[in-house]
Design an enzyme around this catalytic site. Structure first.
Site, short mmCIF file in Angstrom:
data_model
loop_
_atom_site.label_atom_id
_atom_site.label_comp_id
_atom_site.label_asym_id
_atom_site.label_seq_id
_atom_site.Cartn_x
_atom_site.Cartn_y
_atom_site.Cartn_z
N ARG A 157 0.82 -1.21 0.00
CA ARG A 157 0.00 0.00 0.00
C ARG A 157 0.86 1.27 0.00
O ARG A 157 0.54 2.25 -0.67
CB ARG A 157 -0.90 -0.04 1.23
CG ARG A 157 -1.85 1.10 1.38
CD ARG A 157 -3.00 0.97 0.43
NE ARG A 157 -3.82 2.16 0.46
CZ ARG A 157 -5.13 2.17 0.31
NH1 ARG A 157 -5.79 1.06 0.08
NH2 ARG A 157 -5.81 3.30 0.34
N ASN A 203 -13.02 16.10 -2.04
CA ASN A 203 -13.71 14.84 -2.31
C ASN A 203 -15.21 15.10 -2.33
O ASN A 203 -15.69 15.98 -1.62
CB ASN A 203 -13.39 13.83 -1.19
CG ASN A 203 -14.03 12.47 -1.41
OD1 ASN A 203 -14.22 12.04 -2.55
ND2 ASN A 203 -14.38 11.80 -0.32
N THR A 204 -15.91 14.34 -3.15
CA THR A 204 -17.37 14.42 -3.11
C THR A 204 -17.92 13.13 -2.54
O THR A 204 -17.44 12.04 -2.85
CB THR A 204 -17.94 14.75 -4.50
OG1 THR A 204 -19.36 14.79 -4.40
CG2 THR A 204 -17.53 13.76 -5.57
N HIS A 205 -18.92 13.27 -1.67
CA HIS A 205 -19.45 12.11 -0.94
C HIS A 205 -20.98 12.12 -1.03
O HIS A 205 -21.60 13.16 -0.84
CB HIS A 205 -19.01 12.20 0.53
CG HIS A 205 -19.51 11.06 1.35
ND1 HIS A 205 -18.97 9.80 1.28
CD2 HIS A 205 -20.55 10.98 2.23
CE1 HIS A 205 -19.63 8.99 2.09
NE2 HIS A 205 -20.59 9.69 2.67
N SER A 212 -22.09 15.91 -0.21
CA SER A 212 -21.20 16.86 0.45
C SER A 212 -19.89 16.93 -0.33
O SER A 212 -19.37 15.90 -0.76
CB SER A 212 -20.84 16.37 1.87
OG SER A 212 -21.99 16.09 2.63
N ASP A 252 -8.78 15.16 4.46
CA ASP A 252 -7.78 15.08 5.53
C ASP A 252 -7.48 13.60 5.76
O ASP A 252 -8.02 12.76 5.03
CB ASP A 252 -8.26 15.85 6.78
CG ASP A 252 -9.41 15.16 7.48
OD1 ASP A 252 -9.79 14.04 7.06
OD2 ASP A 252 -9.93 15.72 8.45
N GLY A 284 -8.56 11.45 7.71
CA GLY A 284 -9.67 10.61 8.17
C GLY A 284 -10.56 10.15 7.03
O GLY A 284 -10.35 10.47 5.86
N ASP A 330 -13.71 10.74 5.37
CA ASP A 330 -14.78 11.73 5.16
C ASP A 330 -14.96 12.67 6.35
O ASP A 330 -16.08 13.04 6.71
CB ASP A 330 -16.12 11.01 4.82
CG ASP A 330 -16.01 10.19 3.56
OD1 ASP A 330 -15.32 10.63 2.62
OD2 ASP A 330 -16.60 9.11 3.50
C1 GRF Z 1 -20.53 9.59 -6.45
O1 GRF Z 1 -21.85 9.62 -5.95
C2 GRF Z 1 -19.51 9.83 -5.37
O2 GRF Z 1 -19.93 10.71 -4.39
C3 GRF Z 1 -19.37 8.44 -4.80
O3 GRF Z 1 -19.40 7.60 -5.92
C4 GRF Z 1 -20.15 8.21 -6.95
C5 GRF Z 1 -19.27 8.27 -8.16
O4 GRF Z 1 -20.03 8.45 -9.31
N1 GRF Z 1 -18.19 8.31 -3.99
P1 GRF Z 1 -19.36 8.75 -10.71
O5 GRF Z 1 -18.25 7.74 -10.93
O6 GRF Z 1 -18.88 10.18 -10.71
O7 GRF Z 1 -20.48 8.53 -11.70
#
Ligand code: GRF
Length: 200
Positions: A66, A108-110, A137, A142, A144, A146
């Site tokens: 890793r 990051n998008t969550h 969100s 960071d 952690g 999310d």
């Molecule tokens: C998104 O909803 C993201 O937040 C999550 O996985 C999805 C990825 O979708 N972690 P895509 O690959 O951008 O279509």
């Protein structure tokens, strides 16, 4: 106009990447996606290839461990000299090498309203809990899972009969413009000099 270079990391279908690329076609867009890097042969890489943007796959299994993968990923990103790194559906935690090279400049998008439902199954966990509103969100990354500073959020209603898939599709539809807006905001040139300080 010189655009702010952005590297996007993906693992999946890349619908968020596609939204970022669509926005970048606007001549006034403040950023350019200079490379897309994946940890597997993700179908979303096609969006980058269609736009003739360099792609790279850095697989964990091609590295001794890793730590070696973390170093290779950081090196791959660094080669493109981004000012912002966007994790758009990148399904691995990023390690110390990337965090120390780009600390505070990785987002990051969550698919949930953090701090609720962090981790890899944010949509499933929200549905199982029975919440009536969830969402997406965009956060600073960071060390952690999310836990970084929240930059923007959007709410999405959970509907009667929703499955993980139907809910995730509606979340993605709201998530894409949110991510684009945050990336545009973070890459827009900031005024410098006396005007910025408000002097007359
Ligand atoms: C998104 O909803 C993201 O937040 C999550 O996985 C999805 C990825 O979708 N972690 P895509 O690959 O951008 O279509």
């Amino acid at each position: 106009m010189s655009r702010t270079p952005v590297v996007v990391l993906i693992s999946g279908t890349g619908s968020n990447l596609a939204a970022l690329l669509a926005s970048a076609r606007d001549p006034q867009c403040p950023y350019a996606v200079v490379a897309v890097i994946a940890d597997r042969e993700a179908s979303g890489l096609e969006h980058a290839r269609a736009a003739q943007i360099p792609t790279e796959v850095v697989r964990l299994r091609d590295h001794a461990d890793r730590e070696a993968w973390d170093r290779a990923l950081a090196a791959a990103v660094t080669r493109h000299r981004p000012e912002l790194v966007v994790l758009a559906g990148f399904m691995k935690l990023v390690g110390p090498p990337l965090l120390s090279a780009f600390g505070g400049r990785i987002i990051n998008t969550h698919p949930a309203l953090l701090p609720a439902f962090p981790g890899a199954h944010g949509v499933r966990d929200a549905l199982a809990h029975g919440v009536k509103v969830t969402g997406a969100s965009v956060i600073e990354v960071d060390p952690g899972v999310d836990t970084g500073r929240i930059l923007a959020q959007v709410a999405v209603d959970v509907l009667e009969g929703d499955t993980e898939q139907t809910l995730h599709e509606r979340i993605k539809a709201a998530e894409q413009p949110l991510l684009v807006e945050v990336v545009r905001r973070l890459t827009s040139p900031r005024p410098v000099g006396p005007q910025a300080a408000g002097s007359r």
